[in-house]
Design a protein around this motif. Structure first.
Motif, PDB file in Angstrom:
ATOM      1  N   SER A 133       0.831  -1.209   0.000  1.00 53.33           N
ATOM      2  CA  SER A 133       0.000   0.000   0.000  1.00 53.33           C
ATOM      3  C   SER A 133       0.865   1.259   0.000  1.00 53.33           C
ATOM      4  O   SER A 133       0.494   2.261  -0.607  1.00 53.33           O
ATOM      5  CB  SER A 133      -1.010  -0.004   1.150  1.00 53.33           C
TER       6      SER A 133
ATOM      7  N   ARG B 130      -1.150   4.418  -1.236  1.00 54.43           N
ATOM      8  CA  ARG B 130      -2.385   4.338  -0.450  1.00 54.43           C
ATOM      9  C   ARG B 130      -2.012   4.429   1.026  1.00 54.43           C
ATOM     10  O   ARG B 130      -1.767   3.417   1.682  1.00 54.43           O
ATOM     11  CB  ARG B 130      -3.112   3.021  -0.727  1.00 54.43           C
TER      12      ARG B 130
ATOM     13  N   SER C 195      -3.273   5.651   4.493  1.00 50.97           N
ATOM     14  CA  SER C 195      -4.445   6.143   5.207  1.00 50.97           C
ATOM     15  C   SER C 195      -4.026   7.136   6.292  1.00 50.97           C
ATOM     16  O   SER C 195      -2.995   6.973   6.948  1.00 50.97           O
ATOM     17  CB  SER C 195      -5.188   4.955   5.811  1.00 50.97           C
TER      18      SER C 195
ATOM     19  N   GLN D 158      -4.764   5.061  11.073  1.00 54.75           N
ATOM     20  CA  GLN D 158      -4.557   3.624  11.003  1.00 54.75           C
ATOM     21  C   GLN D 158      -4.495   3.018  12.396  1.00 54.75           C
ATOM     22  O   GLN D 158      -4.014   3.641  13.339  1.00 54.75           O
ATOM     23  CB  GLN D 158      -3.240   3.322  10.279  1.00 54.75           C
TER      24      GLN D 158
ATOM     25  N   THR E 232     -10.777   4.149  11.554  1.00 57.69           N
ATOM     26  CA  THR E 232      -9.372   3.833  11.301  1.00 57.69           C
ATOM     27  C   THR E 232      -9.253   2.622  10.378  1.00 57.69           C
ATOM     28  O   THR E 232     -10.112   1.747  10.376  1.00 57.69           O
ATOM     29  CB  THR E 232      -8.644   3.512  12.627  1.00 57.69           C
ATOM     30  N   GLN E 233      -8.156   2.602   9.649  1.00 58.65           N
ATOM     31  CA  GLN E 233      -7.909   1.445   8.793  1.00 58.65           C
ATOM     32  C   GLN E 233      -7.134   0.416   9.606  1.00 58.65           C
ATOM     33  O   GLN E 233      -6.077   0.706  10.173  1.00 58.65           O
ATOM     34  CB  GLN E 233      -7.087   1.879   7.591  1.00 58.65           C
TER      35      GLN E 233
ATOM     36  N   THR F 150      -4.927  -2.819  10.614  1.00 62.86           N
ATOM     37  CA  THR F 150      -3.939  -3.826  10.227  1.00 62.86           C
ATOM     38  C   THR F 150      -3.784  -4.770  11.406  1.00 62.86           C
ATOM     39  O   THR F 150      -3.413  -4.338  12.498  1.00 62.86           O
ATOM     40  CB  THR F 150      -2.567  -3.170   9.929  1.00 62.86           C
TER      41      THR F 150
END
Ligand SMILES: [Zn+2]
Length: 382
Positions: A19, A24, A26, A29, A212-213, A215
């Motif tokens: 990403s 990409r 964000s 996160q 939030t993205q 992970t």
């Protein structure tokens, strides 16, 4: 920190690298996963990659000024937020940490300690951090002052024309006011800012989770952990495998066990002795044992407790016929011992020992602690 210094996590590295290469990135996160997984080092490697002036497809260069500043935690555009204690330190308070608004200090006030603790051990846990701060009080909080600071930091233009980054470690320690305050930054992030939250559990307000993205950073893969332990601690393959399996993907526990390889025999002997004297409630034996163990020092006591916890866990697995990783003397002892230790009781003892581990970290008096635990174990063994 470069990706190559982060243990394992191949899949996560690939995904964040991809990403990043595709641009990409964000603004908000969330990195979530269990203790000892290396989420913080991973985030540091990620930020270093984004800032690096000379990166490759798979890693930062580690040598350009940006990389150097980030590796030393000295980059003016990368800020950190972490939990702090509401109480003063043991030695009469850390200078400048008390704010006017009721005792909660700001991360920036103890940044020196943070930097030192991280550089010494990027895989640090909350307990390690509390130890570095010399705070006995268990309650660690990310207070509302921090939210103001985050909003302020992210609103400034970056010093060096790149991103403005705020990394919040142990985000689950935010109180509700802090969480509400930062929502605005998550909803309308200023341009060229990255706000990264790291958490060990997912008990964050839904308002945060939804903005939030995510992970996920899982436990460290066993084979990757083994390779690291062999290389860093010069262990044999067998010893490294034993530690990797007993630490269950937690690099913090693995470090404690690995740096203690010579003492395993001592630990086993002391564990077996302890269980015997507890079972018989041998007063003289208990006093002797407690006195000896109280004198070995806190680090060693922690290593001993980590060993005991892992051994009891292995005995639980043994009890239900799962394959276990035990040395021969350990297995023989546990098989005999299991007659006195039903499954439910073993789980309770493991829980007790876990409490002891954390109490040692919080500077509890070892004599009192070991004495009361011995009596508790006696009750559980009856
Ligand atoms: Zn670089």
């Amino acid at each position: 920190m470069q990706f190559s210094e982060v243990i394992g996590q191949k899949r996560v590295k690939q995904s964040i690298l991809q990403s990043a290469r595709e641009g990409r990135i964000s603004h908000a996160q969330l990195f979530a996963g269990p203790e000892g997984n290396g989420a913080l080092p991973l985030v540091m490697a990620y930020i270093q990659y984004l800032f690096c002036k000379n990166k490759s497809e798979t890693d930062s260069c580690g040598e350009c000024p940006e990389c150097r500043k980030i590796a030393k935690l000295m980059h003016p555009d990368v800020h950190f937020v972490y939990p702090l204690s509401l109480t003063k330190s043991k030695e009469g308070g850390i200078r400048g940490t008390e704010s006017k608004s009721g005792g909660i200090s700001k991360s920036i006030d103890v940044f020196h300690q943070w930097k030192e603790a991280f550089l010494q051990n990027p895989y640090l846990s909350l307990a390690d951090w509390m130890e570095a701060l010399e705070v006995e009080n268990k309650q660690m909080v990310i207070g509302v002052d921090e939210a103001r600071e985050i909003i302020h930091q992210l609103s400034l233009t970056s010093f060096e024309g790149s991103y403005k980054v705020v990394i919040m470690w142990m985000a689950e320690k935010m109180n509700i006011t802090t969480a509400n305050k930062i929502l605005k930054v998550l909803e309308e992030p200023p341009d060229k800012t990255i706000f990264i939250l790291i958490t060990e559990n997912s008990h964050l307000p839904i308002t945060i989770l939804s903005r939030t993205q995510l992970t996920r950073v899982p436990r460290i893969d066993e084979e990757e952990m083994i390779a690291d332990l062999i290389c860093k601690y010069e262990l044999t393959g067998e010893a490294a495998r034993y530690i990797a399996q007993t630490s269950e993907g937690n690099y913090r526990v693995a470090r404690i066990l690995a740096s203690d390889k010579e003492h395993t025999d001592f630990h086993f002997q002391k564990f077996a002795e302890w269980m015997r004297i507890c079972m018989k409630l041998n007063g003289e034996g208990i006093i002797g044992w407690v006195t000896e163990m109280a004198g070995i020092g806190r680090e060693k006591q922690k290593q001993f407790m980590a060993y005991c916890i892992q051994l009891i866990r292995q005995s639980l697995l043994l009890g239900v016929g799962f394959p276990v990783r035990l040395r021969q003397n350990e297995e023989e002892f546990l098989i005999k011992f299991s007659t006195y230790l039903p499954f439910s009781q073993a789980a309770l003892i493991a829980e007790e020992l876990n409490k002891v581990f954390h109490a040692i970290e919080r500077n509890a008096n070892p004599k009192i602690l070991f004495m009361s635990t011995s009596i508790r174990i006696h009750q559980l063994l009856k």
